[in-house]
Design a protein around this motif. Structure first.
Motif, PDB file in Angstrom:
ATOM      1  N   ASP A 130     -42.598   6.785  23.348  1.00 57.22           N
ATOM      2  CA  ASP A 130     -43.771   5.934  23.545  1.00 57.22           C
ATOM      3  C   ASP A 130     -43.424   4.474  23.263  1.00 57.22           C
ATOM      4  O   ASP A 130     -42.570   4.183  22.416  1.00 57.22           O
ATOM      5  CB  ASP A 130     -44.907   6.337  22.604  1.00 57.22           C
ATOM      6  N   LEU A 131     -44.113   3.574  23.947  1.00 57.60           N
ATOM      7  CA  LEU A 131     -44.033   2.145  23.659  1.00 57.60           C
ATOM      8  C   LEU A 131     -45.405   1.655  23.206  1.00 57.60           C
ATOM      9  O   LEU A 131     -46.428   2.013  23.807  1.00 57.60           O
ATOM     10  CB  LEU A 131     -43.605   1.351  24.890  1.00 57.60           C
ATOM     11  N   PHE A 132     -45.421   0.827  22.157  1.00 61.16           N
ATOM     12  CA  PHE A 132     -46.628   0.169  21.696  1.00 61.16           C
ATOM     13  C   PHE A 132     -46.608  -1.260  22.240  1.00 61.16           C
ATOM     14  O   PHE A 132     -45.715  -2.043  21.907  1.00 61.16           O
ATOM     15  CB  PHE A 132     -46.677   0.152  20.171  1.00 61.16           C
ATOM     16  N   VAL A 133     -47.556  -1.589  23.087  1.00 55.15           N
ATOM     17  CA  VAL A 133     -47.598  -2.880  23.776  1.00 55.15           C
ATOM     18  C   VAL A 133     -48.723  -3.724  23.171  1.00 55.15           C
ATOM     19  O   VAL A 133     -49.893  -3.326  23.183  1.00 55.15           O
ATOM     20  CB  VAL A 133     -47.811  -2.691  25.285  1.00 55.15           C
ATOM     21  N   ALA A 134     -48.382  -4.891  22.649  1.00 54.42           N
ATOM     22  CA  ALA A 134     -49.323  -5.747  21.919  1.00 54.42           C
ATOM     23  C   ALA A 134     -50.220  -6.532  22.873  1.00 54.42           C
ATOM     24  O   ALA A 134     -49.764  -6.992  23.927  1.00 54.42           O
ATOM     25  CB  ALA A 134     -48.550  -6.707  21.026  1.00 54.42           C
ATOM     26  N   PHE A 135     -51.506  -6.734  22.467  1.00 54.55           N
ATOM     27  CA  PHE A 135     -52.381  -7.549  23.312  1.00 54.55           C
ATOM     28  C   PHE A 135     -53.366  -8.414  22.537  1.00 54.55           C
ATOM     29  O   PHE A 135     -53.976  -9.318  23.114  1.00 54.55           O
ATOM     30  CB  PHE A 135     -53.150  -6.671  24.315  1.00 54.55           C
ATOM     31  N   ALA A 136     -53.575  -8.191  21.233  1.00 56.38           N
ATOM     32  CA  ALA A 136     -54.545  -8.997  20.471  1.00 56.38           C
ATOM     33  C   ALA A 136     -54.255  -8.866  18.982  1.00 56.38           C
ATOM     34  O   ALA A 136     -53.482  -8.006  18.550  1.00 56.38           O
ATOM     35  CB  ALA A 136     -55.984  -8.565  20.773  1.00 56.38           C
ATOM     36  N   GLN A 287     -53.327  -5.272  17.640  1.00 58.60           N
ATOM     37  CA  GLN A 287     -53.922  -4.231  18.463  1.00 58.60           C
ATOM     38  C   GLN A 287     -52.971  -3.934  19.633  1.00 58.60           C
ATOM     39  O   GLN A 287     -52.425  -4.844  20.253  1.00 58.60           O
ATOM     40  CB  GLN A 287     -55.284  -4.666  18.999  1.00 58.60           C
ATOM     41  N   TYR A 288     -52.800  -2.636  19.912  1.00 58.83           N
ATOM     42  CA  TYR A 288     -51.838  -2.196  20.920  1.00 58.83           C
ATOM     43  C   TYR A 288     -52.482  -1.264  21.935  1.00 58.83           C
ATOM     44  O   TYR A 288     -53.501  -0.631  21.665  1.00 58.83           O
ATOM     45  CB  TYR A 288     -50.705  -1.393  20.263  1.00 58.83           C
ATOM     46  N   VAL A 289     -51.810  -1.151  23.083  1.00 53.60           N
ATOM     47  CA  VAL A 289     -51.949   0.025  23.940  1.00 53.60           C
ATOM     48  C   VAL A 289     -50.622   0.764  23.860  1.00 53.60           C
ATOM     49  O   VAL A 289     -49.562   0.147  23.758  1.00 53.60           O
ATOM     50  CB  VAL A 289     -52.281  -0.329  25.404  1.00 53.60           C
ATOM     51  N   VAL A 290     -50.701   2.091  23.869  1.00 58.08           N
ATOM     52  CA  VAL A 290     -49.505   2.929  23.807  1.00 58.08           C
ATOM     53  C   VAL A 290     -49.323   3.584  25.170  1.00 58.08           C
ATOM     54  O   VAL A 290     -50.263   4.159  25.728  1.00 58.08           O
ATOM     55  CB  VAL A 290     -49.631   4.004  22.715  1.00 58.08           C
ATOM     56  N   ILE A 309     -51.355  -4.776  34.319  1.00 59.04           N
ATOM     57  CA  ILE A 309     -52.511  -4.851  33.421  1.00 59.04           C
ATOM     58  C   ILE A 309     -52.097  -5.320  32.032  1.00 59.04           C
ATOM     59  O   ILE A 309     -52.669  -6.258  31.477  1.00 59.04           O
ATOM     60  CB  ILE A 309     -53.222  -3.489  33.321  1.00 59.04           C
ATOM     61  N   PHE A 310     -51.067  -4.673  31.445  1.00 62.55           N
ATOM     62  CA  PHE A 310     -50.761  -4.832  30.026  1.00 62.55           C
ATOM     63  C   PHE A 310     -49.539  -5.696  29.717  1.00 62.55           C
ATOM     64  O   PHE A 310     -49.344  -6.069  28.558  1.00 62.55           O
ATOM     65  CB  PHE A 310     -50.526  -3.457  29.383  1.00 62.55           C
ATOM     66  N   GLY A 311     -48.713  -5.994  30.698  1.00 56.61           N
ATOM     67  CA  GLY A 311     -47.459  -6.689  30.436  1.00 56.61           C
ATOM     68  C   GLY A 311     -47.630  -8.175  30.174  1.00 56.61           C
ATOM     69  O   GLY A 311     -48.718  -8.743  30.303  1.00 56.61           O
ATOM     70  N   ASN A 312     -46.523  -8.826  29.823  1.00 55.83           N
ATOM     71  CA  ASN A 312     -46.567 -10.242  29.458  1.00 55.83           C
ATOM     72  C   ASN A 312     -47.071 -11.131  30.591  1.00 55.83           C
ATOM     73  O   ASN A 312     -47.702 -12.162  30.344  1.00 55.83           O
ATOM     74  CB  ASN A 312     -45.186 -10.714  29.009  1.00 55.83           C
ATOM     75  N   LEU A 313     -46.805 -10.765  31.815  1.00 56.38           N
ATOM     76  CA  LEU A 313     -47.299 -11.533  32.960  1.00 56.38           C
ATOM     77  C   LEU A 313     -48.526 -10.882  33.590  1.00 56.38           C
ATOM     78  O   LEU A 313     -48.961 -11.283  34.668  1.00 56.38           O
ATOM     79  CB  LEU A 313     -46.193 -11.680  34.012  1.00 56.38           C
ATOM     80  N   GLY A 314     -49.074  -9.912  32.930  1.00 56.45           N
ATOM     81  CA  GLY A 314     -50.183  -9.157  33.486  1.00 56.45           C
ATOM     82  C   GLY A 314     -51.543  -9.759  33.215  1.00 56.45           C
ATOM     83  O   GLY A 314     -51.695 -10.816  32.595  1.00 56.45           O
ATOM     84  N   TRP A 315     -52.566  -9.049  33.657  1.00 58.79           N
ATOM     85  CA  TRP A 315     -53.933  -9.571  33.660  1.00 58.79           C
ATOM     86  C   TRP A 315     -54.449  -9.844  32.251  1.00 58.79           C
ATOM     87  O   TRP A 315     -55.037 -10.903  31.995  1.00 58.79           O
ATOM     88  CB  TRP A 315     -54.840  -8.578  34.378  1.00 58.79           C
ATOM     89  N   ALA A 337     -45.981 -15.555  24.192  1.00 60.46           N
ATOM     90  CA  ALA A 337     -44.708 -14.860  24.140  1.00 60.46           C
ATOM     91  C   ALA A 337     -44.838 -13.481  23.496  1.00 60.46           C
ATOM     92  O   ALA A 337     -44.037 -12.581  23.763  1.00 60.46           O
ATOM     93  CB  ALA A 337     -43.671 -15.683  23.391  1.00 60.46           C
ATOM     94  N   ALA A 338     -45.847 -13.295  22.626  1.00 61.13           N
ATOM     95  CA  ALA A 338     -46.022 -12.029  21.926  1.00 61.13           C
ATOM     96  C   ALA A 338     -46.893 -11.053  22.701  1.00 61.13           C
ATOM     97  O   ALA A 338     -46.739  -9.834  22.565  1.00 61.13           O
ATOM     98  CB  ALA A 338     -46.636 -12.279  20.545  1.00 61.13           C
ATOM     99  N   CYS A 339     -47.812 -11.569  23.503  1.00 57.21           N
ATOM    100  CA  CYS A 339     -48.685 -10.694  24.274  1.00 57.21           C
ATOM    101  C   CYS A 339     -47.869  -9.920  25.297  1.00 57.21           C
ATOM    102  O   CYS A 339     -47.074 -10.511  26.053  1.00 57.21           O
ATOM    103  CB  CYS A 339     -49.775 -11.514  24.964  1.00 57.21           C
ATOM    104  N   GLY A 340     -48.048  -8.630  25.336  1.00 61.49           N
ATOM    105  CA  GLY A 340     -47.293  -7.798  26.268  1.00 61.49           C
ATOM    106  C   GLY A 340     -45.936  -7.373  25.765  1.00 61.49           C
ATOM    107  O   GLY A 340     -45.206  -6.664  26.461  1.00 61.49           O
TER     108      GLY A 340
END
Length: 345
Positions: A130-136, A287-290, A309-315, A337-340
């Motif tokens: 699994d990957l934990f992807v940061a967004f907030a 806060q992450y999405v996994v 949706i979730f990546g650094n260049l995403g929505w 730089a940290a988002c995504g």
């Protein structure tokens, strides 16, 4: 833990591409049954309303682009009837009610879940696939009933004493306080709010005085309507409830108010936000999405949709509407730089 910056195909951020309501309670659960190819999530309670708003805005964004084929985004609340059928063709599952059960569903029923909302970082025992992807950014603090017996501030050491049951009376904290027994409560064992709070106060061995198993970030439980109750809470979720109209009849702070730790205020009522100084302490959290790593790096439509949706260049990281939604649900945005960015155990 290894940390990398997620890479993806860019989605053009069209600022102001749709009208978004920034106030009012979010819709519950998907309004339609998602299709098999759609990106569907479950998990943590703290960001459930935010993801409902993300879903509405992102799907409208795609429609505004004239895109009728890309996978849509949907999210299931942490509370509600159970079991649930999350998308067309998927088996019914028990509704995940926190980060832990969301991550479990992601890995045990892949046909039903594409991402899990997680209000905690990776833990020992989480699948390394699994990957934990940061967004907030968020924070956790403690709450107590307004007008009750609790003081406005407790130290981390005092909170550790309360949850280890070595401090059981308010007068052990201050002789001027009421002579009454403290009643500490905790959310469910898989709760990221529970994990973040206990970690921040020093990972106490829980004493017999602690009552566990409450739904996280809801002050409507009758047991919390008590002048001696103490309960950890997502500060961001609380800010959204109190200042941005995100409360519902069942998802509300009720009589609880967020309190301070170590003399640092958790909430800035003037700016209506988490206090940045508090978020910078051990009580701050990401806060992450996994997601499943193999799908995250895939070049197929599904992998591209996840990154879009979730990546650094995403929505979520780049679109101004998403930024507004994060703020008006009570959370702090991450540096670009940290988002995504992604990490795993």
């Amino acid at each position: 833990m290894r940390r990398t910056i997620g890479k993806l195909l860019a989605v053009t951020a069209l600022a102001g591409s749709l009208a978004v309501t920034t106030g009012g309670a979010a819709l519950a659960d998907p309004p339609v049954l998602p299709q098999a190819q759609d990106i569907v999530g479950v998990g943590a309670h703290a960001t459930g309303p935010l993801f409902n708003a993300f879903s509405t805005a992102y799907n409208s964004y795609l429609t505004g682009l004239g895109d009728t084929t890309s996978p849509r985004l949907y999210s299931w609340d942490a509370t509600g009837p159970s079991p649930i059928t999350t998308k067309a063709g998927a088996p019914a599952i028990v509704r995940p009610y926190d980060a832990g059960t969301g991550v479990t569903a992601l890995n045990s029923v892949p046909a039903a879940v594409d991402f899990a909302r997680a209000d905690r970082a990776p833990q020992a025992g989480d699948p390394i696939t699994d990957l934990f992807v940061a967004f907030a950014k968020d924070a956790v603090s403690w709450t107590a009933k307004g007008g009750g017996h609790a003081p406005a501030n407790l130290s981390a050491a005092q909170l550790k004493g309360i949850y280890s049951c070595t401090i059981t009376n308010w007068q052990q904290i201050d002789p001027s306080l009421v002579n009454a027994t403290i009643k500490p409560f905790l959310p469910t064992p898989g709760s990221g709010t529970r994990y973040g709070f206990l970690t921040a106060i020093g990972s106490p061995t829980l004493g017999a005085c602690v009552t566990t198993g409450l739904q996280e970030n809801q002050g409507t439980d009758a047991r919390l309507n008590d002048p001696d109750a103490v309960f950890p809470y997502s500060v961001g979720h609380y800010v959204g409830q109190v200042y941005y109209g995100r409360s519902t009849t069942t998802d509300a702070p009720g009589p609880l108010t967020v309190r301070n730790v170590n003399g640092v205020a958790a909430v800035d009522p003037t700016a209506q936000t988490i206090t940045p100084a508090f978020a910078a302490t051990a009580f701050g959290r990401i806060q992450y999405v996994v997601v499943r790593q193999a799908e995250w790096v895939a070049t197929d439509t599904h992998g591209q949709a996840l990154r879009n949706i979730f990546g650094n260049l995403g929505w979520i990281c780049r679109n101004s509407v998403a930024t507004v939604l994060i703020k008006t649900h009570g959370f702090l945005t991450l540096p670009i730089a940290a988002c995504g960015s992604s990490t795993h155990s």
